[in-house]
Enzyme design. Sequence first.
Site, PDB file in Angstrom:
ATOM      1  N   THR A 139       0.872  -1.174   0.000  1.00 23.66           N
ATOM      2  CA  THR A 139       0.000   0.000   0.000  1.00 23.66           C
ATOM      3  C   THR A 139       0.908   1.223   0.000  1.00 23.66           C
ATOM      4  O   THR A 139       2.128   1.104   0.158  1.00 23.66           O
ATOM      5  CB  THR A 139      -0.871   0.049   1.277  1.00 23.66           C
ATOM      6  N   ALA A 182       3.267  -1.363   4.887  1.00 24.13           N
ATOM      7  CA  ALA A 182       2.531  -0.222   5.438  1.00 24.13           C
ATOM      8  C   ALA A 182       3.502   0.955   5.528  1.00 24.13           C
ATOM      9  O   ALA A 182       4.544   0.851   6.182  1.00 24.13           O
ATOM     10  CB  ALA A 182       1.983  -0.592   6.822  1.00 24.13           C
ATOM     11  N   VAL A 192       7.556  -2.403   7.217  1.00 25.60           N
ATOM     12  CA  VAL A 192       7.480  -0.945   7.312  1.00 25.60           C
ATOM     13  C   VAL A 192       8.069  -0.335   6.034  1.00 25.60           C
ATOM     14  O   VAL A 192       9.230  -0.573   5.687  1.00 25.60           O
ATOM     15  CB  VAL A 192       8.244  -0.432   8.559  1.00 25.60           C
ATOM     16  N   LYS A 193       7.236   0.439   5.351  1.00 26.56           N
ATOM     17  CA  LYS A 193       7.661   1.022   4.076  1.00 26.56           C
ATOM     18  C   LYS A 193       8.226   2.416   4.334  1.00 26.56           C
ATOM     19  O   LYS A 193       7.568   3.267   4.944  1.00 26.56           O
ATOM     20  CB  LYS A 193       6.457   1.085   3.138  1.00 26.56           C
ATOM     21  N   ILE A 194       9.449   2.615   3.870  1.00 28.12           N
ATOM     22  CA  ILE A 194      10.195   3.839   4.187  1.00 28.12           C
ATOM     23  C   ILE A 194      10.690   4.460   2.881  1.00 28.12           C
ATOM     24  O   ILE A 194      11.250   3.754   2.045  1.00 28.12           O
ATOM     25  CB  ILE A 194      11.463   3.474   5.026  1.00 28.12           C
TER      26      ILE A 194
END
Length: 219
Positions: free
Chosen positions: A27, A60, A86-88
């Site tokens: 996402t 996310a 965890v999307k960074i």
Amino acid sequence: MKFFIDTANLDEIREAHDLGVLDGVTTNPSLMAKEGISGEANIKAHYKAICNIVEDKVSAEVIATDYEGMVREGKELAKLDDKIVVKIPMIRDGVKAIHYFHSEGIRTNCTLIFSSGQALLAAKAGASYVSPFIGRLDDIAIDGLELIGQIVHIYQNYGYETEVLAASVRHTMHLIKCAELGADVVTCPLKVITGLLKHPLTDSGLAQFLADHAKAASK
Ligand code: G3P
């Protein structure tokens, strides 16, 4: 090769999952906004609902762009479910945050990758995935697929465990070429996955089989 669906739409995620070929979900803030999801509690509940559908990873994305903020948000997201990645974003503080999460055993997906140098940096920092955006490169007349090949090659040279997650995949040929180039994962809309089904010779062949069967049965 893993198939992730690039959406926050629960119906589409269920449909892809029901097909039996879906591994995970990615996402981003735009996709969450498209579904009208806002506010911390709603966002968390939506991620949890996605995690309850799929077996594999769910990316996310953090909203903060400073190191402390990304670490704080990322920890909260990671607590939601073991499937959360965890999307960074690929920015200076993002690289630092990826390094921190790696040391804490929290998986990360470094997003907005547009060069092999960025992908190398993300792998050095310990990203679990990198997301090169191939469609957006194609949009500005730079070959997105060429970047996938370069990153796969660099990671093979040094044995990096970071997985190449091809993103901004717009059509079925993108997906097939990513498979040929050795991308570990593709994330794409549902229609790109179902596009793999289609071949006119399959349709005409099946029509012929059924017609022959009906002819024999009517004798
Ligand atoms: O995963 C990134 C993706 O959502 C971007 O796709 O089509 O907006 O370039 P697109």
